[in-house]
Structures are given as structure tokens and as C-alpha cells.
Design an enzyme around this catalytic site. Structure first.
Site, PDB file in Angstrom:
ATOM      1  N   SER A   1       0.861  -1.188   0.000  1.00 24.24           N
ATOM      2  CA  SER A   1       0.000   0.000   0.000  1.00 24.24           C
ATOM      3  C   SER A   1       0.891   1.228   0.000  1.00 24.24           C
ATOM      4  CB  SER A   1      -0.871   0.001   1.251  1.00 24.24           C
ATOM      5  OG  SER A   1      -1.477   1.270   1.388  1.00 24.24           O
TER       6      SER A   1
ATOM      7  N   TYR B   1      -1.323  -1.061  10.617  1.00 26.30           N
ATOM      8  CA  TYR B   1      -1.404  -1.452   9.199  1.00 26.30           C
ATOM      9  C   TYR B   1      -0.276  -0.846   8.353  1.00 26.30           C
ATOM     10  CZ  TYR B   1      -3.109  -1.833   4.426  1.00 26.30           C
ATOM     11  OH  TYR B   1      -3.209  -2.080   3.078  1.00 26.30           O
TER      12      TYR B   1
HETATM   13  N1  LIG Z   1      -8.765  -1.819  -0.661  1.00 24.29           N
HETATM   14  C1  LIG Z   1      -7.805  -0.903  -0.657  1.00 24.29           C
HETATM   15  O1  LIG Z   1      -8.055   0.321  -0.808  1.00 24.29           O
HETATM   16  C2  LIG Z   1      -6.378  -1.301  -0.469  1.00 24.29           C
HETATM   17  C3  LIG Z   1      -5.409  -0.291  -0.539  1.00 24.29           C
HETATM   18  C4  LIG Z   1      -4.066  -0.629  -0.414  1.00 24.29           C
HETATM   19  C5  LIG Z   1      -3.717  -1.961  -0.242  1.00 24.29           C
HETATM   20  N2  LIG Z   1      -4.687  -2.928  -0.162  1.00 24.29           N
HETATM   21  C6  LIG Z   1      -4.247  -4.318   0.017  1.00 24.29           C
HETATM   22  O2  LIG Z   1      -4.830  -5.120  -0.992  1.00 24.29           O
HETATM   23  C7  LIG Z   1      -4.969  -6.461  -0.521  1.00 24.29           C
HETATM   24  C8  LIG Z   1      -6.382  -6.946  -0.789  1.00 24.29           C
HETATM   25  O3  LIG Z   1      -7.267  -6.087  -0.125  1.00 24.29           O
HETATM   26  P1  LIG Z   1      -8.818  -5.964  -0.499  1.00 24.29           P
HETATM   27  O4  LIG Z   1      -9.129  -4.524  -0.475  1.00 24.29           O
HETATM   28  O5  LIG Z   1      -9.160  -6.769  -1.688  1.00 24.29           O
HETATM   29  O6  LIG Z   1      -9.437  -6.602   0.831  1.00 24.29           O
HETATM   30  P2  LIG Z   1     -10.603  -7.669   1.094  1.00 24.29           P
HETATM   31  O7  LIG Z   1     -11.719  -7.482   0.130  1.00 24.29           O
HETATM   32  O8  LIG Z   1     -10.861  -7.572   2.551  1.00 24.29           O
HETATM   33  O9  LIG Z   1      -9.895  -9.058   0.767  1.00 24.29           O
HETATM   34  C9  LIG Z   1      -8.853  -9.544   1.567  1.00 24.29           C
HETATM   35  C10 LIG Z   1      -8.592 -10.977   1.175  1.00 24.29           C
HETATM   36  O10 LIG Z   1      -7.519 -11.484   2.012  1.00 24.29           O
HETATM   37  C11 LIG Z   1      -7.971 -12.676   2.609  1.00 24.29           C
HETATM   38  N3  LIG Z   1      -7.297 -12.921   3.876  1.00 24.29           N
HETATM   39  C12 LIG Z   1      -7.178 -12.103   4.939  1.00 24.29           C
HETATM   40  N4  LIG Z   1      -6.493 -12.718   5.928  1.00 24.29           N
HETATM   41  C13 LIG Z   1      -6.158 -13.948   5.451  1.00 24.29           C
HETATM   42  C14 LIG Z   1      -5.464 -15.049   5.988  1.00 24.29           C
HETATM   43  N5  LIG Z   1      -4.962 -15.022   7.228  1.00 24.29           N
HETATM   44  N6  LIG Z   1      -5.303 -16.150   5.221  1.00 24.29           N
HETATM   45  C15 LIG Z   1      -5.799 -16.199   3.971  1.00 24.29           C
HETATM   46  N7  LIG Z   1      -6.493 -15.192   3.421  1.00 24.29           N
HETATM   47  C16 LIG Z   1      -6.673 -14.087   4.144  1.00 24.29           C
HETATM   48  C17 LIG Z   1      -9.471 -12.492   2.782  1.00 24.29           C
HETATM   49  O11 LIG Z   1     -10.111 -13.737   3.005  1.00 24.29           O
HETATM   50  P3  LIG Z   1     -11.568 -13.828   3.748  1.00 24.29           P
HETATM   51  O12 LIG Z   1     -12.612 -13.451   2.727  1.00 24.29           O
HETATM   52  O13 LIG Z   1     -11.608 -15.265   4.161  1.00 24.29           O
HETATM   53  O14 LIG Z   1     -11.520 -12.869   4.908  1.00 24.29           O
HETATM   54  C18 LIG Z   1      -9.801 -11.884   1.426  1.00 24.29           C
HETATM   55  O15 LIG Z   1      -9.834 -12.869   0.439  1.00 24.29           O
HETATM   56  C19 LIG Z   1      -4.588  -6.438   0.954  1.00 24.29           C
HETATM   57  O16 LIG Z   1      -3.258  -6.900   1.106  1.00 24.29           O
HETATM   58  C20 LIG Z   1      -4.688  -4.962   1.325  1.00 24.29           C
HETATM   59  O17 LIG Z   1      -3.822  -4.611   2.375  1.00 24.29           O
HETATM   60  C21 LIG Z   1      -6.012  -2.631  -0.271  1.00 24.29           C
END
Ligand SMILES: NC(=O)c1ccc[n+]([C@@H]2O[C@H](COP(=O)([O-])OP(=O)(O)OC[C@H]3O[C@@H](n4cnc5c(N)ncnc54)[C@H](OP(=O)(O)O)[C@@H]3O)[C@@H](O)[C@H]2O)c1
Length: 245
Positions: free
Chosen positions: A146, A168
Site C-alpha cells: 500500500s 497497518y
Molecule cells: N482496498 C484498498 O483500498 C487497499 C489499498 C491498499 C492496499 N490494499 C491491500 O490489498 C490487498 C487486498 O485487499 P482488499 O481490499 O481486496 O481486501 P478484502 O476485500 O478484505 O480481501 C482480503 C482478502 O484477504 C484474505 N485474507 C485475509 N487474511 C487472510 C489469511 N490469514 N489467510 C488467507 N487469506 C486471508 C481475505 O479472506 P476472507 O474473505 O476469508 O476474509 C480476502 O480474500 C490487501 O493486502 C490490502 O492490504 C487494499
């Protein structure tokens, strides 16, 4: 060796991870859909297959050694190698009002939980998959980070960097630092490893607040997953280019 390239995406059941899986699938990759929950995993696999993606489910809880070892064994049986690993699974950890994590009241257990998933989980998965990645002609690893990990931006009062996130944001800085160490270790090999920022994306993670779609958020990770040989390694990218450390 089969011509079809194999990609493993962690946390691929929803959000950005699902769109990375979908995008790589559309490019012809066979996609291992890493997800910890059986029902969510199977529904993602079904959706990807309905869209024409050659996908199979891989039970994967990144914080558990046994789960990760079993995932590597399953992928070896089903596909024989990994060409692309996208470490996407991540959590923010609990937040206070305004989506903040105040360092002055931070619960150490919260920090441990976030680091366990966002950093140690990535190391665990990467090392378990390395024997399979080393069988690829052009292995690529992408760590989904991020821009809040950028110490340069966080320390610049002229840049809008969002709320204070004392668990985070440092977890992603830690992940970036680990990414650089892997890149150094891979010097002289054909493995490229980089960190990607998806931008602010409307997913569960952000309470569906954010100007970008998950598909837009997936774009940089997909680009880094498909870099040509000789491409950049040990760097940190967003859509507009390199992010300063
Ligand atoms: N959204 C944003 O604006 C943003 C910005 C910067 C970076 N990011 C990064 O992008 C990545 C994806 O985020 P997202 O926005 O798509 O979030 P999300 O919709 O909450 O998806 C997160 C995914 O990670 C999985 N997960 C979490 N903990 C886990 C574990 N211990 N073992 C296996 N799977 C696990 C979740 O599984 P479950 O469904 O089972 O919980 C889900 O599939 C993350 O690394 C986040 O930090 C996001």
C-alpha cells in the site's frame, strides 16, 4: 513442461485478489485460487470458471504452516509448478473512529495479528512456493502492499496520506523491506519480486469506500506478475510508476 502458466493468488475469493485472479485468467494463466474459507473459495472458483478462467481452489490460511504446506503440495499435484505468486491476502486490523489506529493507545496484540498476516504470512507462503516457482522459466512474485507504506510520503506534511494507521501502515513498510531483501537474495536468478499498491479501492477492506474499482486495483499487480525477463525487481509500484520508499 506445460506451456500454460500457473498463477497462485492468495486471498483470491473477493476484492482485489479476485480481480487479480480474473485478470491473470483472462491472459491465459491457470489460476490457483488461494482462499481460507471453503464456501467463499468454491463460489469464486465457480464464478471464474463461468467467465472462462481455468481456475482451481486451494485451501489457504496464510498464518498457518500446515495450511500453507498443504497448499504447496496440492498445487504441485495439480499443476507441477508456479510461474506467478501474488501475495494479496491482507488485513488492516481493528480500527478506531475515522478508520484510525492511534499509536499512543495501540494494543500490541493488534500489531502482532496484522504483522502475522501481512508480513509473516507472505514469507511463509513465498518460501513454501519457492521450490515450485524455481521450476518456472520466468518466476514472478508480487506482494500487494500500500502507498501508506511509503515512509517518504508519510513524513511529508504536504502530501495527503489518509488517517494514522499505526499497525497497518508499518506492516506494509515491513513487507516492502522484506521484498527488497528477497530481491537481493534473488540476484543472479530469473525471479523478479516487487511490491504493488492498488490505490484506494472499494472493497470489504475499506467498507466499500474508495474511488477505484477492484479491477482497477488489480492492474498494477497484474502488470508486475507479467513482467518480461530483465524487468524491474525489488521496487514498489502504483499505476503511475515507482512509489518512493
Ligand atoms: N482496498 C484498498 O483500498 C487497499 C489499498 C491498499 C492496499 N490494499 C491491500 O490489498 C490487498 C487486498 O485487499 P482488499 O481490499 O481486496 O481486501 P478484502 O476485500 O478484505 O480481501 C482480503 C482478502 O484477504 C484474505 N485474507 C485475509 N487474511 C487472510 C489469511 N490469514 N489467510 C488467507 N487469506 C486471508 C481475505 O479472506 P476472507 O474473505 O476469508 O476474509 C480476502 O480474500 C490487501 O493486502 C490490502 O492490504 C487494499
Amino acid at each position: 513442461m506445460s506451456e500454460t502458466r500457473i498463477a497462485l493468488v492468495t486471498g483470491a475469493n473477493k476484492g482485489i485478489g479476485y480481480e487479480i485472479a480474473s485478470g491473470l485468467g483472462a491472459l491465459g494463466y491457470r489460476v490457483a485460487v488461494g482462499a481460507r474459507d471453503g464456501a467463499r473459495r468454491e463460489s469464486a472458483v465457480e464464478k471464474l470458471r463461468a467467465a472462462g478462467v481455468d481456475a482451481f481452489g486451494v485451501p489457504l490460511e496464510v498464518t498457518e504452516d500446515r495450511s500453507v504446506a498443504d497448499a504447496a503440495a496440492l498445487i504441485e499435484r495439480r499443476a507441477g509448478r508456479v510461474d506467478v505468486l501474488v501475495n494479496n491476502a491482507g488485513i488492516s486490523g481493528d480500527t478506531g473512529p475515522g478508520w484510525t489506529q492511534d499509536p499512543t493507545t495501540l494494543d500490541p496484540d493488534l500489531v502482532r495479528t496484522v504483522v502475522e498476516t501481512n508480513v509473516i504470512g507472505v514469507i511463509r507462503v513465498t518460501n513454501a512456493m519457492l521450490p515450485l516457482l524455481r521450476r518456472s522459466a520466468s518466476p514472478r512474485i508480487v506482494n500487494v502492499s500500500s502507498s501508506v507504506a511509503s515512509l517518504t510520503r508519510q513524513a511529508d506534511p504536504t502530501i495527503e496520506v489518509g488517517p494514522v494507521m499505526a499497525a497497518y501502515a508499518p506492516s506494509k513498510s515491513f513487507l516492502n523491506a522484506v521484498t527488497v531483501q528477497y530481491a537481493r537474495q534473488f540476484t543472479g536468478t530469473n525471479i523478479l519480486i516487487n511490491a504493488a499498491c492498488p490505490g484506494l479501492v472499494a472493497t470489504d477492506f475499506t467498507g466499500f469506500q474508495g474511488p477505484r474499482t477492484p479491477e482497477q486495483g488489480a492492474a498494477t499487480a497484474i502488470r508486475l506478475a507479467t513482467l518480461p525477463d530483465g524487468g524491474p525487481t525489488g521496487s514498489f509500484f502504483e499505476d503511475d510508476g515507482v512509489i518512493p520508499w
